[in-house]
Motif scaffolding. Structure first.
Motif, short mmCIF file in Angstrom:
data_model
loop_
_atom_site.label_atom_id
_atom_site.label_comp_id
_atom_site.label_asym_id
_atom_site.label_seq_id
_atom_site.Cartn_x
_atom_site.Cartn_y
_atom_site.Cartn_z
N HIS A 22 87.15 -2.39 -47.91
CA HIS A 22 86.03 -1.40 -48.33
C HIS A 22 84.79 -2.01 -48.19
O HIS A 22 83.87 -1.44 -48.17
N ALA A 23 84.79 -3.38 -48.21
CA ALA A 23 83.42 -4.11 -48.01
C ALA A 23 82.87 -3.84 -46.67
O ALA A 23 81.83 -3.41 -46.66
N PHE A 24 83.49 -3.64 -45.61
CA PHE A 24 83.04 -3.39 -44.24
C PHE A 24 82.64 -2.13 -44.22
O PHE A 24 81.44 -1.53 -43.63
N ASP A 25 83.29 -1.07 -45.01
CA ASP A 25 82.82 0.40 -44.95
C ASP A 25 81.33 0.45 -45.47
O ASP A 25 80.39 1.18 -45.23
N GLU A 26 81.36 -0.21 -46.52
CA GLU A 26 79.87 -0.49 -47.34
C GLU A 26 78.97 -0.97 -46.32
O GLU A 26 77.82 -0.58 -46.15
N LEU A 27 79.12 -2.18 -45.60
CA LEU A 27 78.46 -2.95 -44.63
C LEU A 27 77.78 -1.74 -43.50
O LEU A 27 76.74 -1.87 -43.01
N LEU A 28 79.04 -1.01 -43.16
CA LEU A 28 78.85 -0.08 -42.04
C LEU A 28 77.76 0.94 -42.19
O LEU A 28 76.78 1.24 -41.85
N SER A 29 77.81 1.68 -43.78
CA SER A 29 76.87 2.64 -44.01
C SER A 29 75.55 2.19 -44.34
O SER A 29 74.42 2.64 -44.06
N ARG A 30 75.49 0.48 -44.62
CA ARG A 30 73.98 0.10 -44.79
C ARG A 30 73.21 -0.24 -43.37
O ARG A 30 72.14 -0.12 -43.37
N THR A 31 74.07 -0.59 -42.48
CA THR A 31 73.44 -1.27 -41.26
C THR A 31 73.60 -0.42 -39.99
O THR A 31 72.76 -0.57 -39.09
N GLN A 32 74.19 0.79 -40.12
CA GLN A 32 74.41 1.63 -38.75
C GLN A 32 73.35 2.07 -38.38
O GLN A 32 72.79 2.33 -37.16
N GLN A 33 72.37 2.52 -39.31
CA GLN A 33 71.15 3.29 -38.82
C GLN A 33 70.16 2.38 -38.20
O GLN A 33 69.77 2.56 -36.96
N GLY A 34 70.00 1.15 -38.70
CA GLY A 34 69.17 0.16 -38.11
C GLY A 34 69.74 -0.41 -36.73
O GLY A 34 68.95 -0.32 -35.78
N ILE A 35 71.03 -0.59 -36.73
CA ILE A 35 71.63 -1.06 -35.36
C ILE A 35 71.43 -0.02 -34.38
O ILE A 35 71.04 -0.35 -33.21
N TYR A 36 71.73 1.26 -34.55
CA TYR A 36 71.74 2.26 -33.63
C TYR A 36 70.38 2.48 -33.21
O TYR A 36 69.95 2.55 -32.18
N SER A 37 69.27 2.48 -34.16
CA SER A 37 67.92 2.65 -33.75
C SER A 37 67.65 1.51 -32.85
O SER A 37 66.60 1.96 -31.91
N TYR A 38 67.82 0.31 -33.02
CA TYR A 38 67.60 -0.82 -32.16
C TYR A 38 68.21 -0.66 -30.73
O TYR A 38 67.60 -0.70 -29.77
N ILE A 39 69.44 -0.14 -30.79
CA ILE A 39 70.11 0.20 -29.42
C ILE A 39 69.41 1.27 -28.45
O ILE A 39 69.06 1.00 -27.38
N ILE A 40 69.05 2.38 -29.27
CA ILE A 40 68.47 3.54 -28.57
C ILE A 40 67.15 3.22 -28.01
O ILE A 40 66.64 3.64 -27.01
N PHE A 41 66.43 2.38 -28.85
CA PHE A 41 64.93 2.02 -28.60
C PHE A 41 65.04 1.16 -27.02
O PHE A 41 64.35 1.48 -26.17
N ILE A 42 66.20 0.31 -26.94
CA ILE A 42 66.29 -0.49 -25.65
C ILE A 42 66.70 0.49 -24.59
O ILE A 42 66.28 0.51 -23.60
N VAL A 43 67.97 1.16 -24.70
CA VAL A 43 68.48 1.73 -23.35
C VAL A 43 68.14 3.21 -23.23
O VAL A 43 68.23 3.79 -22.24
N GLN A 44 67.30 3.97 -24.20
CA GLN A 44 66.78 5.07 -23.95
C GLN A 44 67.77 6.09 -23.53
O GLN A 44 67.38 7.10 -22.77
N ASN A 45 68.84 6.35 -23.80
CA ASN A 45 70.09 7.06 -23.30
C ASN A 45 71.13 7.27 -24.84
O ASN A 45 71.71 6.43 -25.07
N GLN A 46 71.38 8.48 -25.15
CA GLN A 46 72.13 8.76 -26.41
C GLN A 46 73.49 8.27 -26.23
O GLN A 46 74.17 7.77 -27.00
N GLU A 47 74.00 8.79 -25.05
CA GLU A 47 75.40 8.64 -24.92
C GLU A 47 75.73 7.14 -24.58
O GLU A 47 76.61 6.73 -25.11
N VAL A 48 74.64 6.52 -23.81
CA VAL A 48 75.11 5.22 -23.64
C VAL A 48 74.91 4.28 -24.89
O VAL A 48 75.58 3.35 -25.41
N ALA A 49 73.90 4.64 -25.90
CA ALA A 49 73.52 4.12 -27.10
C ALA A 49 74.82 4.24 -27.99
O ALA A 49 75.34 3.32 -28.67
N ASN A 50 75.51 5.46 -27.86
CA ASN A 50 76.65 5.63 -28.87
C ASN A 50 77.70 4.66 -28.55
O ASN A 50 78.41 4.16 -29.34
#
Length: 198
Positions: A22-50
């Motif tokens: 459950h600790a990882f689930d909490e970590l995931l919910s806290r960090t996923q938005q920031g991590i995804y934003s970083y990836i999409i900013f670099i690769v500029q492609n939603q499918e690749v970013a996913n």
């Protein structure tokens, strides 16, 4: 004991290392938005970013389970570094698809046909055994976990596609994959299976 919601990211990571999923689930919910934003900013492609996002969290899970995380720095920075490495790996794969560059040390002409065939035959047999062991372990997984493993590795679907096909959220798909990997590692350990391809 603190509630998970009151813990720092670093404390949650260590809690997960000690077996609290459950600790990882909490970590995931806290960090996923920031991590995804970083990836999409670099690769500029939603499918690749996913795909890179999913790979990042699977690598994080693996590294945590192997106790490769030490809570000396910020957990978020550690995650960004994993995401960055996943992005670099993706770029390298794109380059490799375009051309194959053999280094000067590799000289196939200097290898005898017999040696090449023996090595290949041994590797093929070893790899066939590993793949057979993996298939056996997959069959022991609960239905939902077996389905996500099959779709990800045999049908090569992204977690977004898996979520859509199975009618669950991406987080649920990631969770099922995480538990499938945990179960497969446990089975491999219990049965002393070596799961590395030659």
């Amino acid at each position: 004991m603190k509630k998970l919601s009151q813990m720092t990211d670093e404390e949650l990571a260590m809690e997960y290392v000690e077996g609290n999923n459950h600790a990882f689930d909490e970590l995931l919910s806290r960090t996923q938005q920031g991590i995804y934003s970083y990836i999409i900013f670099i690769v500029q492609n939603q499918e690749v970013a996913n795909d890179i996002f999913q790979e990042t969290f699977l690598k994080a899970i693996t590294n945590l389970q192997m106790r490769k995380y030490t809570p000396t720095g910020k957990f978020n920075a550690w995650m960004i570094r994993i995401a960055h490495n996943a992005i670099m790996d993706w770029y390298r794969r794109q380059k490799t698809k375009q051309f194959i560059d053999l280094n000067d040390d590799f000289d196939i002409a200097s290898m005898s046909d017999r040696k090449l065939m023996e090595t290949s035959r041994e590797d093929l047999l070893a790899n066939a055994q590993v793949l057979e062991d993996v298939k056996t372990m997959i069959n022991y997984l609960p239905d939902a976990q077996r389905e996500v493993v099959r779709m990800r590795y045999y049908e090569n679907l992204s977690f977004k596609e898996i979520a859509k096909k199975t009618g669950v959220s991406i987080n649920t798909s990631l969770g099922r994959m995480r538990y499938a990997l945990i179960n497969m590692r446990r089975l491999a350990k219990e049965h002393n299976m070596q799961l590395q391809l030659a």
